[in-house]
Design a protein around this motif. Structure first.
Motif, mmCIF file in Angstrom:
data_model
loop_
_atom_site.group_PDB
_atom_site.id
_atom_site.type_symbol
_atom_site.label_atom_id
_atom_site.label_comp_id
_atom_site.label_asym_id
_atom_site.label_seq_id
_atom_site.Cartn_x
_atom_site.Cartn_y
_atom_site.Cartn_z
ATOM 1 N N ILE A 9 18.372 5.446 -6.940
ATOM 2 C CA ILE A 9 18.429 4.606 -8.046
ATOM 3 C C ILE A 9 17.531 5.338 -9.214
ATOM 4 O O ILE A 9 16.604 6.391 -8.550
ATOM 5 C CB ILE A 9 17.686 3.202 -7.955
ATOM 6 N N THR A 10 17.478 5.026 -10.463
ATOM 7 C CA THR A 10 16.554 5.450 -11.513
ATOM 8 C C THR A 10 15.423 4.742 -11.448
ATOM 9 O O THR A 10 15.164 3.541 -10.990
ATOM 10 C CB THR A 10 17.145 5.319 -13.065
ATOM 11 N N PHE A 11 14.170 5.189 -12.242
ATOM 12 C CA PHE A 11 13.083 4.368 -12.283
ATOM 13 C C PHE A 11 13.242 3.051 -13.060
ATOM 14 O O PHE A 11 12.632 2.164 -12.512
ATOM 15 C CB PHE A 11 12.090 5.342 -13.035
ATOM 16 N N LYS B 7 5.975 11.477 -9.678
ATOM 17 C CA LYS B 7 6.565 12.457 -10.399
ATOM 18 C C LYS B 7 7.078 13.714 -9.560
ATOM 19 O O LYS B 7 6.450 14.319 -8.934
ATOM 20 C CB LYS B 7 5.648 13.175 -11.294
ATOM 21 N N PRO B 8 8.369 14.006 -9.255
ATOM 22 C CA PRO B 8 9.450 13.103 -9.994
ATOM 23 C C PRO B 8 9.600 11.797 -9.156
ATOM 24 O O PRO B 8 9.225 11.294 -7.976
ATOM 25 C CB PRO B 8 10.594 13.860 -9.851
ATOM 26 N N PHE B 9 10.475 11.073 -9.713
ATOM 27 C CA PHE B 9 10.751 9.580 -9.055
ATOM 28 C C PHE B 9 11.509 9.774 -8.009
ATOM 29 O O PHE B 9 12.567 10.494 -7.749
ATOM 30 C CB PHE B 9 11.383 8.603 -10.225
ATOM 31 N N SER B 10 11.327 9.245 -6.858
ATOM 32 C CA SER B 10 11.912 9.293 -5.653
ATOM 33 C C SER B 10 13.222 8.787 -5.567
ATOM 34 O O SER B 10 14.166 9.331 -4.554
ATOM 35 C CB SER B 10 11.016 8.666 -4.480
ATOM 36 N N ASP C 207 11.308 0.420 0.393
ATOM 37 C CA ASP C 207 11.996 1.639 1.137
ATOM 38 C C ASP C 207 10.854 2.794 0.761
ATOM 39 O O ASP C 207 10.795 3.580 1.982
ATOM 40 C CB ASP C 207 13.067 2.055 0.432
ATOM 41 N N TRP C 208 10.433 3.004 -0.147
ATOM 42 C CA TRP C 208 9.501 4.068 -0.274
ATOM 43 C C TRP C 208 8.246 3.749 0.207
ATOM 44 O O TRP C 208 7.502 4.608 0.900
ATOM 45 C CB TRP C 208 9.227 4.318 -1.996
#
Length: 646
Positions: free
Chosen positions: A346-348, A413-416, A422-423
């Motif tokens: 997914i995007t941020f 940074k960068p987004f995972s 999940d993170w």
């Protein structure tokens, strides 16, 4: 001795049968096989015939060699190694031999015994698929305790089994016959602790209905499959394998297998793996990512899964494909079991939008005029930390430290590419603060400390251990109370509905906790009786499981259930003067003496708030909003209206 070679390609399996026969006839060209010669034999003819025979043998040899190159492409690695391959020739030969052994080991034939078939499949499971290639039993195998663990009895002789592939936590690919079984059982690891449990799988009616009439494959649905977290009361499950459109795994697949490469120099795979470094004809690995190419049937046939599964209506969410998702899907890892999952990247912006759906959901935000964990906080991180405690899949950890973790998730940074939970538990967040030097520092947290805890106060191990016990319906009913006047009508007495016993007394510095829900039901939790050792500290979110309310705070009691004060102190819900107003009106509607006890307000509250509140916007159907403004002025001018330090 002459060499007879036949080659056949059947069901995606190449079979080479090489036989040496001392009595075989010499090879001749097919056009000359039946011809005879009556020409006299001379020395010249013998020499000519010898030269022709040598030429013929030479041509046949070239033909055989060419056929081998065409039909066994993995051998071509000897002639031309892949670009960038700097491995030794011994490693290349090892991979080549392994691929041949694996590709030819399962062939068609009804005479193969089931045990042999199971053994061959087990031997070809790469390490990346150890947790996802399943044995499914018709009956749940009996387990017997051994120490602290449950051990499966080795009595599966009369317990028929099937094979399956766990595509997602709740979806299993299997044979058509097995997909029609009423119920099957397989062993699975729990999310925490690594203990083993048996889960039940039943036919997946929706997916099976879309399979072709003559399809050899089918699907099972896992009952009560473990989930990663709940999103608006819906279980979120993750992918366990990648589906491939390629039915011919080749040498390049194993060359990308990090696990194979890491162990090849040590004489093969680790002892935990049943494979010996061979190329499986149905599952390959890229790193730790299992890629499914074919499904092995009991008769040895390999059924390509790619094109057929594209058309059966698999869910878009967390069903992943090699060609589309292999290089972008974030990996999730459970340190307790070493299992892995993958999810759609997914995007941020999409991650924040997921939180916003929580904020806007009516069952979380509540009607206008009510209290909620969303309305109680300002700013994105504050709202998110409150929501996280309510929907945390690991036992509702406290919101105070969720603030720190949400802030770090947003600052990646960068987004995972991962959703927050999940993170937090399967990505880099699972050990984010573990490297801090002050690991043992964790202050006594309270609901008003959100955003004030230093990172070293949120070490993951202790953060995980401090959870809030959310009530189920039965527990909530045990704490429901009703109010009644004393015999002289001057006092208000609280009794538990189930037992009709009066609420016990409290001290001035240790009042009871209360919640007043949207249905005008009141709940009291006596902190003196609360089992803190087993359930942790009691919080307001626990009583209504994080749902909206009309009021929240603490209540002071004398003996015999007599109320002598109610305050509105709750860091999770942060009531305003409207909460006092609705509770005051509720007691008036019951004919109770509202001046029999103290209404303990916050210092900044006053009658001015009654005029500034937009009562017409209220959506609390339990009250007439035309009456509430007048009631607000009445309670704020009551002789028992007192203040509590903020």
């Amino acid at each position: 001795s002459p060499l007879t070679t036949t080659m056949a390609k059947n069901n995606n399996i190449i079979q080479i049968d090489t036989n040496y026969d001392e009595e075989a006839r010499p090879l001749t060209h097919p056009s000359r096989a039946s011809s005879t010669s009556t020409e006299p034999s001379t020395t010249k003819q013998k020499k000519t015939g010898g030269r022709n025979n040598k030429l013929l043998h030479f041509l046949v040899g070239i033909t055989i060699f060419g056929a081998v190159i065409v039909f066994v492409p993995s051998w071509s690695i000897i002639i031309q190694p892949p670009d960038g391959d700097n491995g030794s020739s011994s490693r290349i030969n090892k991979l080549r031999t392994s691929s041949q052994d694996a590709a030819y080991s399962i062939t068609k034939g009804g005479g193969r015994q089931k045990d042999d078939y199971d053994g061959l499949l087990k031997a070809q499971i790469p390490k990346c698929a150890e947790h996802t290639f399943l044995t499914l039993y018709e009956r749940q195998p009996q387990q017997q305790p051994r120490g602290d663990d449950l051990v499966e009895e080795k009595t599966t002789t009369n317990n028929s089994s099937c094979k399956g592939m766990l595509l997602r936590d709740d979806i299993i690919l299997t044979t058509h016959e097995c997909s029609q079984s009423t119920s099957l059982y397989f062993e699975s690891s729990t999310r925490s602790g690594g203990s083993k449990v048996f889960l039940e799988a039943t036919p997946h009616t929706a997916l099976n209905a879309n399979m072709g009439l003559h399809s050899k494959l089918g699907f099972l649905q896992v009952k009560d499959a473990p989930w990663h977290y709940l999103f608006l009361d819906q279980s979120v499950r993750r992918a366990r394998m990648f589906l491939s459109l390629r039915s011919h795994p080749d040498i390049a697949d194993v060359a990308d297998d990090d696990d194979y490469n890491n162990n090849s120099s040590k004489g093969g795979r680790s002892s935990s793996s049943s494979s010996s470094g061979s190329i499986s004809p149905y599952i390959t690995c890229k790193g730790y990512r299992p890629i499914v190419h074919n499904f092995p049937l009991p008769n040895g046939e390999m059924v390509p899964i790619g094109e057929e599964l594209l058309t059966v209506g698999l869910p878009n969410e967390n069903i992943l494909w090699e060609h589309a998702d292999l290089d972008t899907a974030p990996a999730l890892r459970n340190d307790d079991t070493n299992e892995r999952w993958w999810t759609n990247a997914i995007t941020f912006e999409e991650g924040e939008a997921t939180f916003q759906k929580y904020f806007d959901a009516p069952e979380i935000n509540g009607p206008e005029g009510s209290l909620s964990i969303v309305r109680a906080h300002s700013g994105f991180i504050g709202k998110a930390s409150g929501v996280c405690e309510s929907f945390d899949p690991r036992g509702h950890r406290g919101e105070a430290c969720f603030y720190n973790y949400v802030a770090r998730w947003r600052d990646q940074k960068p987004f995972s590419g991962m959703h927050f939970f999940d993170w937090l538990d399967y990505g880099t967040g699972r050990s984010l603060f573990e490297r801090n030097k002050k690991k043992n520092f964790l202050p006594d947290l309270n609901d008003d400390m959100v955003g004030q805890i230093p990172d070293e106060g949120c070490v993951k191990k202790k953060f995980n251990s401090r959870t809030v016990h959310f009530f189920n319906d039965t527990e909530r009913q045990e704490h429901e109370i009703y109010l009644s006047p004393s015999e002289d009508g001057q006092k208000v007495i609280a009794r538990y509905k189930q037992s009709d016993e009066v609420v016990g007394p409290s001290s001035h510095d240790r009042p009871h906790l209360y919640m007043f829900d949207l249905n005008k039901q009141m709940y009291i939790v006596d902190k003196n009786l609360w089992d803190k050792e087993n359930y942790g500290a009691i919080k307001h979110t626990a009583v209504l499981a994080g749902r909206p309310a009309l009021s929240a705070g603490e209540a002071y009691f004398k003996k015999n259930g007599v109320i002598w004060g109610i305050n509105y102190s709750s860091g999770h819900y942060r009531p305003k003067v409207m909460a006092v107003t609705m509770m005051y009106q509720w007691m008036k509607d019951q004919g109770l003496n509202t001046s029999a006890f103290n209404w303990v307000a916050r210092k900044q509250w006053s009658t001015k708030d009654c005029y500034e509140t937009d009562w017409k916007s209220f959506e609390i159907h339990a009250f007439d909003v035309r009456v509430l403004e007048k009631t607000c002025r009445e309670v704020t001018k009551s002789p028992t209206w007192t203040f509590k330090d903020d």
